[in-house]
Design a protein around this motif. Sequence first.
Motif, mmCIF file in Angstrom:
data_model
loop_
_atom_site.group_PDB
_atom_site.id
_atom_site.type_symbol
_atom_site.label_atom_id
_atom_site.label_comp_id
_atom_site.label_asym_id
_atom_site.label_seq_id
_atom_site.Cartn_x
_atom_site.Cartn_y
_atom_site.Cartn_z
ATOM 1 N N SER A 82 -10.373 -1.797 18.221
ATOM 2 C CA SER A 82 -9.773 -1.442 16.618
ATOM 3 C C SER A 82 -8.642 -0.345 16.888
ATOM 4 C CB SER A 82 -10.910 -1.099 15.838
ATOM 5 O OG SER A 82 -11.468 0.492 16.124
ATOM 6 N N LEU A 83 -8.204 -0.011 18.020
ATOM 7 C CA LEU A 83 -7.179 1.029 17.919
ATOM 8 C C LEU A 83 -5.784 0.637 18.334
ATOM 9 C CD1 LEU A 83 -9.058 3.741 20.312
ATOM 10 C CD2 LEU A 83 -8.636 3.781 17.835
ATOM 11 N N PRO A 84 -4.839 1.045 18.040
ATOM 12 C CA PRO A 84 -3.657 0.466 18.282
ATOM 13 C C PRO A 84 -3.054 0.295 19.765
ATOM 14 C CG PRO A 84 -3.274 2.446 17.171
ATOM 15 C CD PRO A 84 -4.751 2.247 17.309
ATOM 16 N N VAL A 113 -0.076 9.601 10.650
ATOM 17 C CA VAL A 113 -0.037 8.621 11.443
ATOM 18 C C VAL A 113 1.392 8.264 11.568
ATOM 19 C CG1 VAL A 113 -0.315 5.965 11.447
ATOM 20 C CG2 VAL A 113 -2.276 7.798 10.826
ATOM 21 N N SER A 139 -13.787 7.800 13.936
ATOM 22 C CA SER A 139 -13.135 6.442 13.053
ATOM 23 C C SER A 139 -12.148 7.479 12.142
ATOM 24 C CB SER A 139 -14.044 5.692 12.499
ATOM 25 O OG SER A 139 -14.856 6.507 11.700
ATOM 26 N N ARG A 159 -14.790 -0.004 19.511
ATOM 27 C CA ARG A 159 -13.912 1.034 19.087
ATOM 28 C C ARG A 159 -12.432 0.820 19.648
ATOM 29 N NH1 ARG A 159 -14.609 4.405 15.509
ATOM 30 N NH2 ARG A 159 -16.304 5.306 16.323
ATOM 31 N N ALA A 201 -10.945 -5.903 10.587
ATOM 32 C CA ALA A 201 -10.687 -4.799 11.696
ATOM 33 C C ALA A 201 -9.914 -5.302 12.670
ATOM 34 C CB ALA A 201 -12.027 -4.216 11.930
ATOM 35 N N THR A 202 -9.465 -6.362 12.901
ATOM 36 C CA THR A 202 -8.750 -7.024 13.653
ATOM 37 C C THR A 202 -9.477 -7.506 15.000
ATOM 38 O OG1 THR A 202 -8.018 -5.350 15.185
ATOM 39 C CG2 THR A 202 -6.691 -6.070 13.285
ATOM 40 N N ARG A 259 -4.236 -1.718 12.984
ATOM 41 C CA ARG A 259 -5.205 -0.752 13.722
ATOM 42 C C ARG A 259 -4.731 0.535 13.439
ATOM 43 N NH1 ARG A 259 -4.605 -4.929 18.511
ATOM 44 N NH2 ARG A 259 -5.957 -6.239 18.009
ATOM 45 N N ARG A 260 -3.241 0.853 13.285
ATOM 46 C CA ARG A 260 -2.917 2.275 12.899
ATOM 47 C C ARG A 260 -3.584 2.645 11.832
ATOM 48 N NH1 ARG A 260 0.569 4.550 16.118
ATOM 49 N NH2 ARG A 260 1.332 2.986 17.699
ATOM 50 N N ARG A 261 -3.809 1.895 10.857
ATOM 51 C CA ARG A 261 -4.504 2.330 9.553
ATOM 52 C C ARG A 261 -5.795 2.507 9.182
ATOM 53 N NH1 ARG A 261 0.454 0.858 9.958
ATOM 54 N NH2 ARG A 261 1.954 1.644 8.498
ATOM 55 N N ILE A 262 -6.550 1.901 9.958
ATOM 56 C CA ILE A 262 -8.091 1.557 9.846
ATOM 57 C C ILE A 262 -8.864 2.422 10.565
ATOM 58 C CG2 ILE A 262 -7.635 -0.827 9.030
ATOM 59 C CD1 ILE A 262 -8.958 -1.660 11.885
ATOM 60 N N LEU A 295 0.885 -1.342 -0.047
ATOM 61 C CA LEU A 295 0.137 -0.041 0.025
ATOM 62 C C LEU A 295 0.809 1.263 -0.034
ATOM 63 C CD1 LEU A 295 -2.958 1.026 0.194
ATOM 64 C CD2 LEU A 295 -2.593 1.244 2.574
ATOM 65 N N GLY A 312 -7.524 9.111 13.494
ATOM 66 C CA GLY A 312 -6.182 8.842 13.302
ATOM 67 C C GLY A 312 -5.732 8.797 11.627
ATOM 68 N N ARG A 313 -6.629 9.475 10.822
ATOM 69 C CA ARG A 313 -6.572 9.636 9.542
ATOM 70 C C ARG A 313 -6.207 8.247 8.819
ATOM 71 N NH1 ARG A 313 -5.734 15.182 8.614
ATOM 72 N NH2 ARG A 313 -4.621 16.337 10.288
ATOM 73 N N GLY A 323 -3.156 -2.980 4.277
ATOM 74 C CA GLY A 323 -1.909 -2.048 3.891
ATOM 75 C C GLY A 323 -0.797 -2.775 4.007
ATOM 76 N N ASP A 335 -6.234 4.777 6.403
ATOM 77 C CA ASP A 335 -6.182 4.723 4.847
ATOM 78 C C ASP A 335 -7.201 3.820 4.498
ATOM 79 O OD1 ASP A 335 -3.369 5.655 4.760
ATOM 80 O OD2 ASP A 335 -2.615 3.962 5.680
ATOM 81 N N LEU A 368 -13.263 2.293 11.945
ATOM 82 C CA LEU A 368 -14.340 1.494 11.897
ATOM 83 C C LEU A 368 -15.505 2.346 12.324
ATOM 84 C CD1 LEU A 368 -15.425 -1.419 11.947
ATOM 85 C CD2 LEU A 368 -14.811 -1.870 14.336
#
Lengths: 272, 318
Positions: free
Chosen positions: A113-115, A12, B149, A110, B51-52, B76-79, A5, B152-153, B64, B155, B81
């Motif tokens: 789905s966050l890091p 980020v 959602s 939510r 979405a893990t 998770r840094r790139r999605i 990608l 975190g900008r 990605g 992708d 939801l």
Amino acid sequence: MTATLTPPAPAVAATAPARRPFRLIRHSLALAARSLTKTRRTPEQLLDVTLQPVIFVVIFVYLLGGAVAGSQHAYLQFLLPAIMVQTAMFASTAIGVNLNSDIKKGVFDRFRSLPIARSAPLIGAVLGDVIRFVVAMVVLIGFGTALGFRFGNGPLLGLAACLLVLVFSFCLSWTSVLIGMLVREPGAVQGISFLIMFPLTFGTNMMVPTDTLPGWLQAWVKLNPVTDVMEAARGLMLGGPIAGPITSTLLWSLGLLAVFAPLAVRAYRRRT
Amino acid sequence: MTYAFQAEGLVKRYGKTIALDGVDLAARPGTVLGVLGPNGAGKTTAVRVLATLLRPDAGRAVVGGYDVVRDADQVRRRIGLTGQYASVDDDLTGTENLLLIGRLMDLRTADARVRAAELLARFDLTEAAGRPARTYSGGMRRRLDLAASLVGRPDVIYLDEPTTGLDPAKRDDVWNMVRALVADGTTVLLTTQYLEEADALADEITVMDHGRVIAHDTPADLKRIVGGQTIAARPADPARLGDTGQILAAVSGHQPESPSRGVLTVPVPDDTAFTEAVRRLAAAGITMTELSLRLPSLDEVFLTLTGHGADDRQEAGV
């Protein structure tokens, strides 16, 4: 890897992952702050920890005090440290119920789905719940003092007793979190928690000295770690031996944390 | 071929129920993949894997370039939801909701504030920013959810039935937001129960049923397969039904059907046939109480693709 990608957006990329433990603490604190804000907005959820200590003191001291100790004042001194432990333990059951119903609402999706570390939302919730213990203790000691309770050992050791009970309850909370993760319905979480809490809190020397109990019950009371916590609280607040009970309380706290926190996080991870 | 996300052979079982039975999904960067299917088709399960939130029992998914199981943190840094039910915190204000996400995404506090204000403005929530989300209307909650959602900008953004339960005006709002996201280069996976929605937004459509992919095509080709559009006509005077039928047959080349009393429907290849029908009906002096051109419903799509309607799931069996 067959797919690639375009590089991630600058915003980020700029957030270079900081060292793990540091991030876990930061994320947990942010989530604890969320819990506190929620509590501030809906103070009615503190009603149980506000009223329960008052009701318990009234019931036990005035209903039973005369018969058990001969004097209500003497019994108040004997009972209040133990009620503090019991109140904190009952208060620790709320977190499992709350987390259980929170997870159903989607906010946790939510978070997932966050890091962030899987444990962060749980640690944050447990930390945020400390406010419940503080409220319960302040109300209990305030009410007790109004009725004539006095710290026989001075306020500093009295405060130390509160801190010790706080540490124990904080660690005990993880059992409630685990139940909250394993059981489907919030109502069932409540039921199971109390089923465990009743023998643990009442099966102690909370209300009467151990040597007045039948032999089999004496055996349980001596085995029950909550007896040690109550002894430690009494020792610190009123005077008496403290080294043994405090050591035992801290070891039990550590044990509860070491066993139940990882189990709770694992159960949370598995829950879908 | 480069994909923003790609799932291959996803399988997910719950006991004896098979939620996903070898599902492939993929979208190129900056495009919209529409995933169309009825309730229980496995759309949400597929989104949760991408979405893990769920581990697949078999198959793999990459977002990605990162595996959703092995490199979940990178994914998770790139999605972003947005679920079917807005997952905002009711007790927190709009601003607090977005600030919390910003902090958890490791933005500096100042940056998180700027980002929150920017998103609230973009989703027309600035005025409500200081109010707890529980006071928001359904549409506002969806917008806040979508804003959350985007903090975190991401992708790639997953929109799981974003318009279910919204009235048409709010639905148009959401559609415009999706178009704006794509204009910014975001890749979107959109699940929906409406062919119309997938047709309006998606570059490609994957149709799912019973945990399987039963069709994958561009909207144009999919519509060709399922018979394009349908004219529905109801003359004001039932006596003119015969005349109406003749006109519809003439413009479409098909014999009209009558699904309910007083109504005629006929499939047409494109919308010029509709214009022609309108012209001829007017010329014949037939007044209409209803005259519409619509895409096939999900039910009709399923009837064409599988031989059973979207609602006959139980009877059809697995």
